[in-house]
Design a protein around this motif. Structure first.
Motif, short mmCIF file in Angstrom:
data_model
loop_
_atom_site.label_atom_id
_atom_site.label_comp_id
_atom_site.label_asym_id
_atom_site.label_seq_id
_atom_site.Cartn_x
_atom_site.Cartn_y
_atom_site.Cartn_z
N SER A 8 7.32 3.86 -55.84
CA SER A 8 7.79 4.64 -54.69
C SER A 8 8.75 3.80 -53.85
N ILE A 9 10.02 3.98 -54.08
CA ILE A 9 11.04 3.19 -53.39
C ILE A 9 11.38 3.80 -52.03
N LEU A 32 8.32 9.60 -57.16
CA LEU A 32 8.61 8.77 -58.33
C LEU A 32 7.37 8.11 -58.92
N ILE A 33 6.22 8.27 -58.27
CA ILE A 33 5.00 7.62 -58.76
C ILE A 33 4.64 8.11 -60.16
N HIS A 34 4.70 9.44 -60.37
CA HIS A 34 4.35 10.02 -61.67
C HIS A 34 4.85 11.45 -61.68
N PRO A 35 5.34 11.96 -62.81
CA PRO A 35 5.87 13.33 -62.84
C PRO A 35 4.84 14.42 -62.56
N GLU A 36 3.57 14.18 -62.87
CA GLU A 36 2.53 15.18 -62.65
C GLU A 36 1.58 14.81 -61.51
N SER A 38 2.36 13.05 -58.64
CA SER A 38 3.38 12.42 -57.80
C SER A 38 3.05 12.57 -56.32
N GLY A 39 3.82 11.83 -55.52
CA GLY A 39 3.74 11.98 -54.09
C GLY A 39 2.36 11.70 -53.53
N LEU A 288 8.70 11.28 -45.69
CA LEU A 288 7.84 11.08 -46.85
C LEU A 288 8.05 12.20 -47.86
N HIS A 289 8.54 11.84 -49.03
CA HIS A 289 8.70 12.80 -50.12
C HIS A 289 7.36 12.92 -50.84
#
Length: 297
Positions: A8-9, A32-36, A38-39, A288-289
Motif C-alpha cells: 500500500s503505497i 494494492l494490497i490484494h485484488p480480492e 484489498s483496501g 484512504l483508498h
C-alpha cells in the motif's frame, strides 16, 4: 502476515491549483494490497482471523449484499487458510450466478445462503445469531463488513503508515474503518463520506464504539474530531450517475487513480469538492483508498 500491507503505497496527486494553495494531497493505496482482499478488507479481517484461530469454532459465517466486497474478501481469506466459510446473502431471489462477486465467492469455496431482506435485517440480533448457530453449528460469526472491535483495531494500525497530515478522508459503509482510524489520529480531522443516503454516521460510529465497550464520555470526545460529508451519495448506495462515471474516468486519466463506483469514487469526489474551501489551504490531506475494484478488472 497473510497479505502484505507494505504494498500500500502513498501516491501524491499532482495538481497545479492545489500546489498553488499549498495543499499536498496523498492517496493511501490500500487497493494494492490484494485484488480480492484489498483496501480496508484485510485490515479489518486480520485480527478477526486471529481471534477465530483462538476459538474452538470450525467455520466462519458472515453477511453481505449481492456485490459485497466483504463477502469476497472473507471467501478469499478463508480459502487460503482452508477455513470453511458461509456467506448469508441479502436477497432470496439471487444465486451464485447472479454476478461475478457471488460467482467468485462460490469458486473460493464459500457456501452461500440466500435470505429475504426481512431476515437479513436481523443480522445484528443475538437471537438470530443463535438460530444461525443451530443451522450452521460451530460457526464463528463475523459482523457485516467486519464491523467489530477486532476490525477497528486492524484499521487503527494504518495511521502508523502515514506521514504527518492535517485531514484524512475515507468512504464510509459500516463505520468500522472510520472508527478504527479515529482511534489512531491525534489532533487531526477525520472526514467521512457515507455512500448510503441519509446515513447517520456519528450515530453508527457511536453504536459500534459502545458495543466494543467504550465509555460514552470517550465516544463523544472522539466524535468531536469527525466531520461528516453526507451529500455525495449520488442518489444512494450503489447508485451511479453519468457525472460520477465521468469523474471516475477523469481520475484514471489525469491521476492514474482507479476508483470503484460504490465507495471510493464518491468519497474522492466529495474530497475534491470540499477542498475548494480556503480552510484547507496550506495543509496535507490524505485520502484512504479502501479498494473494491474487483468488478473493474
Amino acid at each position: 502476515m497473510l497479505f502484505d500491507t507494505r504494498k500500500s503505497i502513498l501516491q501524491e496527486i499532482r495538481d497545479e491549483e492545489l500546489s498553488a494553495r499549498g495543499i499536498r494531497l496523498l492517496v493511501k493505496r490500500d487497493d494494492l494490497i490484494h485484488p480480492e482482499v484489498s483496501g480496508n478488507k484485510w485490515r479489518k479481517l486480520r485480527y478477526i482471523v486471529e481471534h477465530f484461530k483462538q476459538s474452538r469454532n470450525e467455520r466462519m459465517l458472515t453477511f453481505g449484499g449481492a456485490y459485497s466486497n466483504h463477502l469476497l474478501a472473507t471467501a478469499s481469506v478463508c480459502h487460503q487458510l482452508k477455513i470453511p466459510a458461509i456467506g448469508i446473502v441479502r436477497g432470496e431471489e439471487l444465486s451464485a450466478k447472479a454476478n461475478p462477486v457471488l460467482t467468485r465467492c462460490r469458486e473460493l469455496g464459500m457456501h452461500l445462503h440466500f435470505v429475504t431482506r426481512d431476515e437479513y435485517a436481523l443480522r445484528g440480533m443475538k437471537e438470530y445469531h443463535e438460530e444461525l448457530i443451530l443451522e450452521f453449528p460451530n460457526s464463528y460469526i463475523v459482523p457485516e463488513g467486519g464491523a467489530n472491535y477486532y476490525g477497528m483495531i486492524g484499521c487503527q494500525e494504518l495511521i502508523n503508515e502515514l506521514p504527518a497530515f492535517d485531514h484524512l478522508f475515507v468512504a464510509q459503509g459500516t463505520a468500522a474503518t472510520s472508527c478504527g482510524l479515529l482511534l489512531g489520529i491525534h489532533a487531526q480531522q477525520l472526514h467521512v463520506v457515507p455512500s448510503i443516503k441519509q446515513y447517520d454516521s456519528k450515530k453508527e460510529m457511536s453504536l459500534l464504539f459502545s458495543k466494543s465497550g467504550f465509555e460514552m464520555d470517550l465516544i463523544e470526545e472522539l466524535l468531536n474530531s469527525v466531520c461528516v460529508h453526507g451529500d455525495y451519495h449520488f442518489g444512494g448506495y450503489a447508485k451511479v450517475t453519468d457525472e460520477l462515471i465521468d469523474f471516475i474516468d477523469d481520475c484514471e486519466k489525469k491521476y492514474q487513480l482507479p476508483l470503484d463506483k460504490v465507495y471510493t469514487s464518491k468519497a474522492f469526489y466529495g474530497l475534491m469538492q470540499e477542498i475548494k474551501q480556503p480552510t484547507y489551504n496550506h495543509s496535507t490531506i490524505v485520502f484512504l483508498h479502501t479498494g473494491g475494484l474487483f468488478l473493474s478488472h
